[in-house]
Enzyme design. Structure first.
Site, mmCIF file in Angstrom:
data_model
loop_
_atom_site.group_PDB
_atom_site.id
_atom_site.type_symbol
_atom_site.label_atom_id
_atom_site.label_comp_id
_atom_site.label_asym_id
_atom_site.label_seq_id
_atom_site.Cartn_x
_atom_site.Cartn_y
_atom_site.Cartn_z
ATOM 1 N N LYS A 95 32.793 -65.547 -83.640
ATOM 2 C CA LYS A 95 32.096 -66.492 -84.517
ATOM 3 C C LYS A 95 32.293 -66.038 -85.967
ATOM 4 O O LYS A 95 31.348 -65.846 -86.730
ATOM 5 C CB LYS A 95 30.615 -66.587 -84.144
ATOM 6 C CG LYS A 95 30.418 -67.381 -82.871
ATOM 7 C CD LYS A 95 29.110 -68.100 -82.738
ATOM 8 C CE LYS A 95 28.795 -69.051 -83.832
ATOM 9 N NZ LYS A 95 29.121 -70.453 -83.530
ATOM 10 N N ASP A 110 31.128 -70.577 -79.196
ATOM 11 C CA ASP A 110 30.357 -71.676 -78.589
ATOM 12 C C ASP A 110 31.285 -72.752 -78.048
ATOM 13 O O ASP A 110 31.060 -73.322 -76.978
ATOM 14 C CB ASP A 110 29.338 -72.259 -79.577
ATOM 15 C CG ASP A 110 29.915 -72.488 -80.952
ATOM 16 O OD1 ASP A 110 30.488 -71.540 -81.524
ATOM 17 O OD2 ASP A 110 29.813 -73.612 -81.455
ATOM 18 N N ASP A 146 29.259 -60.647 -72.656
ATOM 19 C CA ASP A 146 28.213 -60.570 -71.638
ATOM 20 C C ASP A 146 27.853 -61.978 -71.160
ATOM 21 O O ASP A 146 27.809 -62.267 -69.963
ATOM 22 C CB ASP A 146 26.984 -59.874 -72.252
ATOM 23 C CG ASP A 146 25.938 -59.518 -71.211
ATOM 24 O OD1 ASP A 146 26.233 -59.624 -70.012
ATOM 25 O OD2 ASP A 146 24.825 -59.136 -71.607
ATOM 26 N N TYR A 202 24.475 -54.702 -79.081
ATOM 27 C CA TYR A 202 24.037 -53.921 -77.923
ATOM 28 C C TYR A 202 23.902 -52.432 -78.217
ATOM 29 O O TYR A 202 23.616 -51.647 -77.330
ATOM 30 C CB TYR A 202 24.998 -54.134 -76.750
ATOM 31 C CG TYR A 202 24.784 -55.458 -76.058
ATOM 32 C CD1 TYR A 202 24.394 -56.584 -76.774
ATOM 33 C CD2 TYR A 202 24.968 -55.596 -74.694
ATOM 34 C CE1 TYR A 202 24.210 -57.798 -76.148
ATOM 35 C CE2 TYR A 202 24.781 -56.814 -74.063
ATOM 36 C CZ TYR A 202 24.408 -57.911 -74.795
ATOM 37 O OH TYR A 202 24.218 -59.108 -74.167
#
Ligand code: ATP
Length: 331
Positions: A170, A203, A227, A123
């Site tokens: 991740k 995930d 987010d 971002y």
């Protein structure tokens, strides 16, 4: 009297933020609002979506209540929201996600708080074209930013007597960037032996969250996953219309609803004011007005549970003003 900056925002922003200030006033808390423009309104008036004037006001007051502002997708200029967060160093986005009886949420037992790192990751907007047919975006993760969001999450857990902090990442794929985030959170966790700490691949967290959201308490995530999780979690408790949030740093706190400008319903007076009003509740807690905050929260809960004066997204047929009035009457 307290002083705070007020940014009505774009789209449904003015409708829901005015609802929030009227409820705060009705609860008897005297706040002198310094109204400033950010977003499309400021762009139209000053040709600048984030005027210095607005930033200065927040720097002085240290707290702001802000409505959603328009982000032009794919246009040349940067989002006023992202610039605001970076200029005021609002390094944490905090979203309490709590079930409220009477909403369309499918779960009645969710009570968690998401701490999303707010200043870096993908971002940062560092992206460029590589030739004509490829584009590249740079993901930045630093130890400093990762440790400070983790410290905020753990300190909150201690203060609010929460039991567990979950870190999502991740690092299995992005070994350096997410690996650094993970090791930073881990080192902070080691200083809080009384708080249970767990790590989960992002995930997998989404899958587990949908199946058993009650298992989660405090969560800490880098910007992008944070987010996505915040938005999905809003859906678990009944939609964007009811979830508040705050962007917070050392110097300032900007309270703003999770939802966007909702241009499809803007100007019709039918937006659900709950998220904005609950932002007001968070603001009141932040300044120490716990009693007023609790009273407003209970009124919102009563009105939604009762179901008679709620907006369409909650299955009712009241407009914004009618729902706001019902909340004020219930105070
Ligand atoms: P933006 O581009 O500013 O993010 P958006 O319209 O893409 O705006 P949202 O504003 O978050 O995204 O709205 C998504 C959907 O949720 C829309 O259909 C909108 O009408 C609905 N919605 C959002 N906020 C509210 C609210 N407070 N009350 C009722 N419906 C809402």
């Amino acid at each position: 009297m307290y002083k705070a900056t007020l940014i009505l925002g774009d789209g449904i922003g003015p409708e829901v933020i005015k609802a929030a200030t009227s409820v705060i006033e009705a609860a008897g808390v005297d706040i002198g609002w310094d109204e400033k423009m950010v977003g499309q309104a400021a762009l139209t008036k000053y040709n600048n979506s984030l005027p210095d004037d607005a930033i200065n006001s927040i720097e002085i007051n240290r707290i702001a209540l802000k409505g959603p502002t328009t982000t032009e997708i794919g246009k040349g200029f940067r989002s006023a929201n992202i610039s605001l967060r970076q200029r005021l160093n609002l390094y944490a986005n905090v979203r309490p996600i709590k079930s409220i009886e009477g909403t369309k949420g499918k779960y009645d037992n969710i009570d968690m708080v998401i701490f999303r790192e707010n200043t870096e990751d993908l971002y940062m907007g560092i992206e460029h074209m590589v030739g004509k047919d490829a584009a590249e975006s740079i993901k930045i993760i630093t130890r400093e930013a990762s440790e400070r969001i983790a410290s905020m999450a753990f300190s909150y857990a201690v203060k609010e007597k929460r039991k567990k902090v979950t870190c999502a990442h991740k690092a299995n794929i992005m070994k350096l960037t997410d690996g650094l985030f993970l090791s930073s959170v881990r080192s902070v966790a080691s200083k809080f032996p009384d708080i249970e700490y767990e790590e989960v691949i992002a995930d997998s967290l989404f899958m587990k969250m949908v199946m058993k959201p009650e298992n989660y308490d405090v969560l800490v995530l880098p910007n992008l996953y944070g987010d996505l999780l915040s938005e999905m979690s809003a859906g678990l408790v009944g939609g964007l219309g009811i979830v508040p949030g705050v962007n917070i740093g050392v110097e300032a706190a900007v309270f703003e609803p999770t939802h966007g400008t909702a241009l499809d319903i803007a100007g019709q007076g039918i937006a659900n004011p709950t998220a904005a009003i609950l932002c007001g509740v968070m603001l009141l807690r932040h300044i120490g007005e716990k009693d007023a905050a609790d009273r407003i929260y209970n009124s919102v809960r009563n009105v939604i549970r009762n179901g008679k004066y709620v907006t369409r997204d909650l299955g009712g047929c009241s407009n914004t003003l009618e729902m706001t009035k019902a909340i004020i009457d219930s105070l």
